[in-house]
Design an enzyme around this catalytic site. Sequence first.
Site, short mmCIF file in Angstrom:
data_model
loop_
_atom_site.label_atom_id
_atom_site.label_comp_id
_atom_site.label_asym_id
_atom_site.label_seq_id
_atom_site.Cartn_x
_atom_site.Cartn_y
_atom_site.Cartn_z
N ARG A 66 -33.14 -6.77 48.52
CA ARG A 66 -32.53 -5.52 48.99
C ARG A 66 -32.97 -5.17 50.41
NH1 ARG A 66 -30.00 -1.07 47.04
NH2 ARG A 66 -29.76 -2.02 45.01
N ARG A 92 -23.55 1.54 46.97
CA ARG A 92 -24.92 1.03 47.12
C ARG A 92 -25.83 2.15 47.59
NH1 ARG A 92 -25.14 -3.79 44.70
NH2 ARG A 92 -23.18 -4.83 45.10
N ILE A 93 -27.08 2.08 47.15
CA ILE A 93 -28.09 3.01 47.66
C ILE A 93 -28.54 2.49 49.02
CG2 ILE A 93 -30.34 4.05 47.21
CD1 ILE A 93 -28.36 4.71 45.04
N LEU A 94 -28.53 3.37 50.00
CA LEU A 94 -28.97 2.96 51.33
C LEU A 94 -30.49 3.11 51.42
CD1 LEU A 94 -26.13 4.67 53.34
CD2 LEU A 94 -26.49 2.22 53.11
N ASN A 106 -22.11 11.43 52.54
CA ASN A 106 -21.61 10.75 51.35
C ASN A 106 -20.59 11.63 50.63
OD1 ASN A 106 -21.63 8.68 49.27
ND2 ASN A 106 -22.74 10.13 47.99
N HIS A 108 -18.95 12.26 46.87
CA HIS A 108 -19.26 11.97 45.47
C HIS A 108 -18.26 12.69 44.57
CE1 HIS A 108 -21.72 10.82 42.09
NE2 HIS A 108 -21.59 12.05 41.63
N GLY A 142 -32.75 10.01 47.72
CA GLY A 142 -32.46 10.06 46.29
C GLY A 142 -31.04 9.61 46.00
C1 GAR Z 1 -14.26 8.05 45.53
O1 GAR Z 1 -13.80 8.83 44.48
C2 GAR Z 1 -15.71 8.41 45.86
O2 GAR Z 1 -15.98 9.77 45.67
C3 GAR Z 1 -16.45 7.55 44.85
O3 GAR Z 1 -15.77 6.33 44.88
C4 GAR Z 1 -14.38 6.58 45.12
C5 GAR Z 1 -13.92 5.63 46.20
O4 GAR Z 1 -12.53 5.67 46.34
N1 GAR Z 1 -17.83 7.43 45.18
C6 GAR Z 1 -18.77 7.32 44.26
O5 GAR Z 1 -18.55 7.29 43.06
C7 GAR Z 1 -20.18 7.25 44.82
N2 GAR Z 1 -21.13 7.47 43.78
P1 GAR Z 1 -11.84 4.99 47.60
O6 GAR Z 1 -12.40 3.59 47.75
O7 GAR Z 1 -10.38 4.96 47.25
O8 GAR Z 1 -12.12 5.84 48.81
#
Ligand code: GAR
Length: 217
Positions: A66, A92-94, A106, A108, A142
């Site tokens: 990693r 991925r966790i940065l 980010n 979420h 985190g």
């Molecule tokens: C999005 O819904 C984003 O919020 C989520 O992945 C999706 C990517 O969609 N992220 C996570 O779950 C991070 N933990 P996309 O590739 O179509 O933008």
Amino acid sequence: MSSRVVVLISGAGSNAAALLEAAADPGFGASVVAVGADRYGAGGLDLARQAGVEAFTVPFADYGDRGDWNAALIERLDAYRPDLVVSAGFMRILGAEVLERHTVVNIHPALLPAFPGAHAVRDALAYGVAITGATVHFADSGVDTGPVIDQVAVRVDPRDDTASLHERIKSVERRMLVEVVGRLAREGWSVQGRQVRLGGSGTRQTPSTEYVAEENR
Ligand code: GAR
């Protein structure tokens, strides 16, 4: 001068696509200088190339360690001198070294601090919540714990499955992400403790309602 943004993705890249489209307008205040992925074939890379934006891959699978992967990612990021790195569906966790060198935003698909992690939509549905949504936040070391910049709520329909709920979340989260990235670029920000302030006035700006889901208006 336009802020330099690097977008990191792992998959389809609909959030990256929304940022690319918004950033094509010089008034947006930010330019997407590159889109990067942690695996080959992430759909959003092609979208970047089609938009004339550089695409790069630092494939996690190619690094045994990693730390080595983080170092390779840092090298690529540094080369683009980004003002902001946007983790838009980057699964991925940065590492701490990335976060020390770059400001990372980010997106979420849940109302943090509820349902952090990689399966937020599935977890919210399984818990039986009536309302979930999406959060844009600054990344810290985190998992989905950094200071919240903005959130939008989405009502769960009893007929929802993970795919249908995620689609509705995605349709509002990308508008929020575009709004937030544009404002960060145009107005600047400050963070005190967990409180994020956009703009120089030191007071929280009224969030735009443009991306509020229909049913929440
Ligand atoms: C999005 O819904 C984003 O919020 C989520 O992945 C999706 C990517 O969609 N992220 C996570 O779950 C991070 N933990 P996309 O590739 O179509 O933008």
